[in-house]
Scaffold this motif. Structure first.
Motif, PDB file in Angstrom:
ATOM      1  N   ASP A 202       0.876  -1.171   0.000  1.00 31.67           N
ATOM      2  CA  ASP A 202       0.000   0.000   0.000  1.00 31.67           C
ATOM      3  C   ASP A 202       0.915   1.222   0.000  1.00 31.67           C
ATOM      4  OD1 ASP A 202       0.832   0.522   2.592  1.00 31.67           O
ATOM      5  OD2 ASP A 202      -1.016  -0.116   3.569  1.00 31.67           O
ATOM      6  N   PRO A 203       0.401   2.461   0.124  1.00 31.70           N
ATOM      7  CA  PRO A 203       1.303   3.624  -0.008  1.00 31.70           C
ATOM      8  C   PRO A 203       2.406   3.696   1.047  1.00 31.70           C
ATOM      9  CG  PRO A 203      -1.005   4.300  -0.199  1.00 31.70           C
ATOM     10  CD  PRO A 203      -1.023   2.864   0.215  1.00 31.70           C
ATOM     11  N   PHE A 284      -1.876  -3.754  -5.704  1.00 29.87           N
ATOM     12  CA  PHE A 284      -1.465  -2.635  -4.851  1.00 29.87           C
ATOM     13  C   PHE A 284      -2.734  -1.993  -4.292  1.00 29.87           C
ATOM     14  CE2 PHE A 284      -0.698   2.000  -4.653  1.00 29.87           C
ATOM     15  CZ  PHE A 284       0.275   2.017  -3.660  1.00 29.87           C
ATOM     16  N   VAL A 285      -2.798  -1.832  -2.972  1.00 29.38           N
ATOM     17  CA  VAL A 285      -3.968  -1.211  -2.359  1.00 29.38           C
ATOM     18  C   VAL A 285      -3.710   0.297  -2.302  1.00 29.38           C
ATOM     19  CG1 VAL A 285      -5.423  -1.157  -0.291  1.00 29.38           C
ATOM     20  CG2 VAL A 285      -4.321  -3.304  -0.995  1.00 29.38           C
ATOM     21  N   GLY A 286      -4.557   1.071  -2.967  1.00 24.18           N
ATOM     22  CA  GLY A 286      -4.300   2.496  -3.180  1.00 24.18           C
ATOM     23  C   GLY A 286      -4.294   3.337  -1.910  1.00 24.18           C
ATOM     24  N   GLN A 287      -5.044   2.937  -0.883  1.00 18.71           N
ATOM     25  CA  GLN A 287      -5.059   3.678   0.383  1.00 18.71           C
ATOM     26  C   GLN A 287      -4.453   2.804   1.478  1.00 18.71           C
ATOM     27  OE1 GLN A 287      -5.960   6.784   0.347  1.00 18.71           O
ATOM     28  NE2 GLN A 287      -6.703   6.690  -1.775  1.00 18.71           N
ATOM     29  N   LYS A 288      -3.922   3.438   2.523  1.00 13.52           N
ATOM     30  CA  LYS A 288      -3.293   2.694   3.611  1.00 13.52           C
ATOM     31  C   LYS A 288      -4.277   1.669   4.197  1.00 13.52           C
ATOM     32  CE  LYS A 288      -1.177   3.263   8.125  1.00 13.52           C
ATOM     33  NZ  LYS A 288      -1.048   4.117   9.282  1.00 13.52           N
ATOM     34  N   ILE A 289      -3.825   0.416   4.301  1.00 11.57           N
ATOM     35  CA  ILE A 289      -4.700  -0.633   4.838  1.00 11.57           C
ATOM     36  C   ILE A 289      -4.889  -0.387   6.339  1.00 11.57           C
ATOM     37  CG2 ILE A 289      -4.929  -3.136   5.220  1.00 11.57           C
ATOM     38  CD1 ILE A 289      -3.053  -3.504   2.754  1.00 11.57           C
TER      39      ILE A 289
END
Ligand code: PMT
Length: 398
Positions: A202-203, A284-289
């Motif tokens: 993630d980011p 890829f997860v676009g926002q913080k998990i």
């Protein structure tokens, strides 16, 4: 010590970068060189000879008519006693004199009378550097066999910014050390990978490893010292790029793969030192998990990354491919099996006992002739031995 037994005459000419030459004397002597400083009259207006005398431990020469020289031949005596004549900083005026063979003071006379190699580190305002007259003089000096190191680019003492800054003392030291290395890869082009890769989840999170890049950077420096044109595809590390090496910075294995395949044509050697992640997160997860208190921990699905070295080795006309294998056990078995599966002529095994990060390493080279252990040594020494082995293999496959 990299310069033990070497005798260097350091010529200092008039420019504000003369203050950096004082540090250079300290670095050169620290590596075991004997340094004899000769200053132009203008240089002595920026830094006094006393500073250089204290740092070099030798009297400084500034005057062609120095009464300390019994035969009045300082220009001959000093040059004959040198393995290298290094001018740092070299002002625009001094370069113009060299290019035209003028000899109107001790330093210019010494340069004209030399019978040893000459290395020059220019330093001047950016407009002076870009002036066609200076460009002509530099071209003439190159044709005359003079090695020019730098200049760098950036902020200048005059308040302007651009090309013309003298290289830093550490960089000139590296160029001096490189000068004395055998040119085993002259005319060759070498592409390397180094460092870890970072596979983003993630980011703010990702999968990576503990490679510092030190081994790969040392090999790129050793290859450049040996006369090769070197391109280094580097994962995220905190190391300065070795002088004369061209660096492309990447983060993930996919970026490293694209950069290598984009650059590989025309290279004679490919050395894969990077610790490339075998797998990356499938998405890829676009926002913080976010951590959800009662929920089960998330799972991360992985997919395989491309095998960069394997692909390069399988090209129709591959360069000489060298792989690395870091193992915590069964070094010979695992390294040999990687060499066979990737169909490469040489793999370098290192047993990881104390982690990656050190400045020293112990290597074993595996090739068609068997195993060749390289005992524990600083990474730069091992890098130079590896470069020598690569030069041998290139010679054999010609
Ligand atoms: O950077 P340092 O801290 O100095 O440490 C140096 C090092 C230990 C990282 C280095 O010396 C080293 O051994 N690097 C290779 C690590 C390793 O074991 O890689 P591997 O087994 O995953 O890969 C074998 C070879 O294939 C390597 O040359 C690797 O660069 C290459 N490879 C691997 C996977 C992949 N997807 N593409 C590749 O090109």
């Amino acid at each position: 010590m990299e310069l033990a037994g070497k005798r260097i005459v350091l010529g200092v000419t008039g420019g504000i970068a003369a203050y950096k030459a004082a540090e250079l004397v300290r670095l050169l002597t620290g590596e075991g060189a004997t340094v004899q400083v000769v200053m132009s009259e203008a240089a002595a207006r920026f830094v006094t000879p006393v500073t250089f005398q204290a740092l070099s431990g030798r009297p400084v020469f500034t005057d062609q008519w120095d009464p300390r020289v019994a035969n009045n031949m300082a220009h001959i005596d000093l040059s004959r006693a040198a393995d290298l004549l290094l001018i740092a900083p070299a002002s625009a005026d001094f370069l113009a004199k060299l290019a035209n063979g003028l000899a109107d003071d001790l330093l210019t006379t010494l340069v004209l009378a030399r019978d040893c190699p000459l290395l020059v580190a220019p330093a001047m305002n950016r407009q002076m550097w870009e002036n066609p007259a200076t460009a002509r003089n530099i071209a003439t000096l190159r044709t005359d066999g003079v090695a020019i190191v730098g200049p760098g680019s950036g902020d200048q003492a005059c308040g302007e910014s651009g090309p013309g800054r003298m290289l830093e003392a550490e960089e000139i030291l590296a160029c001096t050390v490189a000068h004395f290395q055998p040119k085993l890869l002259a005319g060759k082009r070498v592409l390397l990978t180094a460092g870890p890769t970072f596979e983003a989840i993630d980011p703010v999170r990702g999968i990576t490893n503990l490679s510092t890049g030190k081994m790969g950077y040392a090999i790129s420096r050793a290859a450049q010292e040996a006369g090769a044109r070197v391109t280094l595809i580097s994962g995220p590390v905190c190391l300065p790029c070795p002088v004369g090496v061209s660096r492309v910075s990447v983060s993930s294995a996919l970026q490293m793969h694209a950069a290598v395949l984009g650059q590989i044509a025309e290279n004679d050697v490919f050395i894969a030192v990077a610790a490339v992640a075998d797998y990356r997160p499938a998405r890829f997860v676009g926002q913080k998990i976010k951590k959800r208190l009662q929920a089960a921990p998330p799972t991360i699905e992985l997919v395989a990354n491309p095998d960069i070295l394997g692909e390069v080795a399988a090209l129709p006309r591959p360069p000489l491919c060298v792989g690395f294998a870091a193992e915590s056990e069964n070094l010979a078995e695992y390294a040999e099996s990687k060499r066979r599966s990737k169909k490469i002529p040489l793999i370098v095994g290192n047993l990881i006992e104390d982690g990656f990060a050190g400045d020293r390493n112990t290597l074993v080279l595996f090739d068609d002739d068997g195993q060749h252990p390289l005992p524990p040594a600083p990474k730069i020494d091992l890098a130079r031995q590896l470069v020598a082995r690569i030069a041998d293999l290139l010679e054999k496959t010609r």
